[in-house]
Design a protein around this motif. Structure first.
Motif, PDB file in Angstrom:
ATOM      1  N   UNK A   4       0.917  -1.122  -0.298  1.00 14.01           N
ATOM      2  CA  UNK A   4      -0.044   0.071  -0.025  1.00 14.01           C
ATOM      3  C   UNK A   4       0.815   1.275  -0.034  1.00 14.01           C
ATOM      4  N   UNK A   5       0.622   2.286  -0.585  1.00 16.16           N
ATOM      5  CA  UNK A   5       1.230   3.462  -0.830  1.00 16.16           C
ATOM      6  C   UNK A   5       0.320   4.742  -0.698  1.00 16.16           C
ATOM      7  N   UNK A   6       0.693   5.397   0.410  1.00 12.92           N
ATOM      8  CA  UNK A   6      -0.084   6.674   0.821  1.00 12.92           C
ATOM      9  C   UNK A   6       0.871   7.844   0.687  1.00 12.92           C
ATOM     10  N   UNK A   7       0.288   9.133   0.296  1.00 10.54           N
ATOM     11  CA  UNK A   7       1.166  10.382   0.308  1.00 10.54           C
ATOM     12  C   UNK A   7       0.439  11.036   1.396  1.00 10.54           C
ATOM     13  N   UNK A   8       1.218  11.812   2.311  1.00  7.99           N
ATOM     14  CA  UNK A   8       0.783  12.356   3.548  1.00  7.99           C
ATOM     15  C   UNK A   8       1.441  13.610   3.762  1.00  7.99           C
ATOM     16  N   UNK A   9       0.546  14.865   4.194  1.00 10.27           N
ATOM     17  CA  UNK A   9       1.076  16.182   4.423  1.00 10.27           C
ATOM     18  C   UNK A   9       2.365  16.033   5.432  1.00 10.27           C
ATOM     19  N   UNK A  10       3.283  17.029   5.473  1.00 14.77           N
ATOM     20  CA  UNK A  10       4.353  17.274   6.270  1.00 14.77           C
ATOM     21  C   UNK A  10       3.945  16.688   7.534  1.00 14.77           C
ATOM     22  N   UNK A  11       4.670  15.839   8.249  1.00 12.26           N
ATOM     23  CA  UNK A  11       4.266  14.852   9.174  1.00 12.26           C
ATOM     24  C   UNK A  11       4.138  15.789  10.460  1.00 12.26           C
ATOM     25  N   UNK A  12       3.091  15.503  11.260  1.00 16.45           N
ATOM     26  CA  UNK A  12       2.595  15.956  12.484  1.00 16.45           C
ATOM     27  C   UNK A  12       2.710  14.644  13.529  1.00 16.45           C
ATOM     28  N   UNK A  13       2.961  14.940  14.688  1.00 12.38           N
ATOM     29  CA  UNK A  13       3.002  13.801  15.534  1.00 12.38           C
ATOM     30  C   UNK A  13       1.753  13.128  15.608  1.00 12.38           C
ATOM     31  N   UNK A  14       0.567  14.097  15.784  1.00 11.53           N
ATOM     32  CA  UNK A  14      -0.570  13.590  15.883  1.00 11.53           C
ATOM     33  C   UNK A  14      -1.280  12.813  14.664  1.00 11.53           C
ATOM     34  N   UNK A  15      -0.939  13.476  13.770  1.00 13.73           N
ATOM     35  CA  UNK A  15      -1.479  12.692  12.424  1.00 13.73           C
ATOM     36  C   UNK A  15      -0.872  11.155  12.222  1.00 13.73           C
ATOM     37  N   UNK A  16       0.552  11.175  12.641  1.00 11.69           N
ATOM     38  CA  UNK A  16       1.250  10.040  12.438  1.00 11.69           C
ATOM     39  C   UNK A  16       0.707   8.978  13.418  1.00 11.69           C
ATOM     40  N   UNK A  17       0.676   9.380  14.564  1.00  9.51           N
ATOM     41  CA  UNK A  17       0.127   8.507  15.672  1.00  9.51           C
ATOM     42  C   UNK A  17      -1.382   8.060  15.633  1.00  9.51           C
ATOM     43  N   UNK A  18      -2.224   8.887  15.192  1.00 10.37           N
ATOM     44  CA  UNK A  18      -3.641   8.420  15.042  1.00 10.37           C
ATOM     45  C   UNK A  18      -4.166   8.134  13.641  1.00 10.37           C
ATOM     46  N   UNK A  19      -3.684   8.663  12.810  1.00  7.76           N
ATOM     47  CA  UNK A  19      -4.431   8.363  11.429  1.00  7.76           C
ATOM     48  C   UNK A  19      -3.451   7.540  10.546  1.00  7.76           C
ATOM     49  N   UNK A  20      -2.257   7.714  10.444  1.00 12.86           N
ATOM     50  CA  UNK A  20      -1.397   6.788   9.679  1.00 12.86           C
ATOM     51  C   UNK A  20      -0.585   5.871  10.258  1.00 12.86           C
ATOM     52  N   UNK A  21      -0.947   5.075  11.259  1.00 11.13           N
ATOM     53  CA  UNK A  21      -0.383   4.121  11.888  1.00 11.13           C
ATOM     54  C   UNK A  21      -0.892   2.699  11.277  1.00 11.13           C
ATOM     55  N   UNK A  22       0.048   1.679  11.476  1.00 11.28           N
ATOM     56  CA  UNK A  22      -0.444   0.469  10.805  1.00 11.28           C
ATOM     57  C   UNK A  22      -1.599  -0.036  11.543  1.00 11.28           C
ATOM     58  N   UNK A  23      -1.732   0.141  12.641  1.00 12.34           N
ATOM     59  CA  UNK A  23      -3.020  -0.505  13.097  1.00 12.34           C
ATOM     60  C   UNK A  23      -4.302  -0.009  12.551  1.00 12.34           C
ATOM     61  N   UNK A  24      -4.327   1.352  12.410  1.00 12.08           N
ATOM     62  CA  UNK A  24      -5.491   2.182  11.729  1.00 12.08           C
ATOM     63  C   UNK A  24      -5.716   1.774  10.369  1.00 12.08           C
ATOM     64  N   UNK A  25      -4.586   1.641   9.721  1.00  9.98           N
ATOM     65  CA  UNK A  25      -4.432   1.443   8.238  1.00  9.98           C
ATOM     66  C   UNK A  25      -5.105   0.044   8.057  1.00  9.98           C
ATOM     67  N   UNK A  26      -4.626  -1.055   8.999  1.00  4.75           N
ATOM     68  CA  UNK A  26      -5.227  -2.357   8.686  1.00  4.75           C
ATOM     69  C   UNK A  26      -6.614  -2.697   9.275  1.00  4.75           C
ATOM     70  N   UNK A  27      -6.990  -2.077  10.133  1.00  5.00           N
ATOM     71  CA  UNK A  27      -8.302  -2.033  10.582  1.00  5.00           C
ATOM     72  C   UNK A  27      -9.265  -1.520   9.519  1.00  5.00           C
ATOM     73  N   UNK A  28      -8.871  -0.685   8.688  1.00  2.93           N
ATOM     74  CA  UNK A  28      -9.971  -0.233   7.750  1.00  2.93           C
ATOM     75  C   UNK A  28     -10.203  -1.418   6.801  1.00  2.93           C
ATOM     76  N   UNK A  29      -9.110  -2.195   6.329  1.00  2.00           N
ATOM     77  CA  UNK A  29      -9.053  -3.326   5.456  1.00  2.00           C
ATOM     78  C   UNK A  29      -9.939  -4.338   6.220  1.00  2.00           C
TER      79      UNK A  29
END
Length: 169
Positions: free
Chosen positions: A111-136
């Motif tokens: 899977x490939x995603x492009x995300x805005x410049x990293x913010x700690x909150x975004x990476x912790x809550x939105x683009x973590x592997x658990x969140x990405x996996x749970x969508x599928x």
């Protein structure tokens, strides 16, 4: 008469407040700049999923099934899941099935995603592997099976949500 007028005034204030709130309020999750995402970083994930057949003894290698067709169907499913996701759709670039293991009926995918410049909150809550996996995983639980596949000896193929694994690469 006084009670009626107070009640109508109260209802009018509520309706006016809700109308103004809906016009003025901007949800930060719904507001994003495409330019900011386009200039962002790539985040890639690699995962594995098991494919089950309604005949548990059948291995995909034993069937006369074209792995290209299965790969295309599974890639399309991954693309549909993530591109239509309200949470990750705007960040999703592509998904691809890269290999099959016919010994245990598993598929490996990227899977490939492009995300805005990293913010700690975004990476912790939105683009973590658990969140990405749970969508599928949730999409697999919502679906009954993969149809429109002509696999000899297997009328219904399903994806096993408990077998999902994902790593960030």
């Amino acid at each position: 008469m006084i009670i009626t007028s107070i009640f109508l005034t109260f209802v009018l204030v509520i309706v006016l407040s809700l109308t103004l709130y809906s016009v003025i309020y901007i949800d930060e999750d719904e507001y994003w700049h495409p330019e900011l995402i386009a200039s962002g970083n790539h985040h890639n994930f690699s995962g594995i999923i098991k494919i089950n057949c309604d005949k548990p003894d059948l291995l995909l290698a034993e069937s006369a099934y074209d792995s290209y067709q299965l790969s295309e169907h599974l890639s399309k499913k991954l693309i549909d899941v993530y591109s239509h996701s309200p949470a990750l759709g705007r960040y999703f670039i592509t998904a691809e099935v890269i290999s099959f293991s016919y010994r245990n009926n598993t598929a490996s995918y990227n899977l490939c995603f492009r995300v805005p410049p990293e913010t700690e909150e975004f990476m912790e809550y939105r683009m973590n592997k658990k969140f990405v996996l749970n969508i599928l995983r949730q999409n697999i639980y919502d679906q009954e099976g993969m149809y429109n596949l002509d696999v000899p000896g297997c009328s219904i193929m399903t994806l096993d949500p408990t077998s999902l694994s994902l790593t960030q690469i």
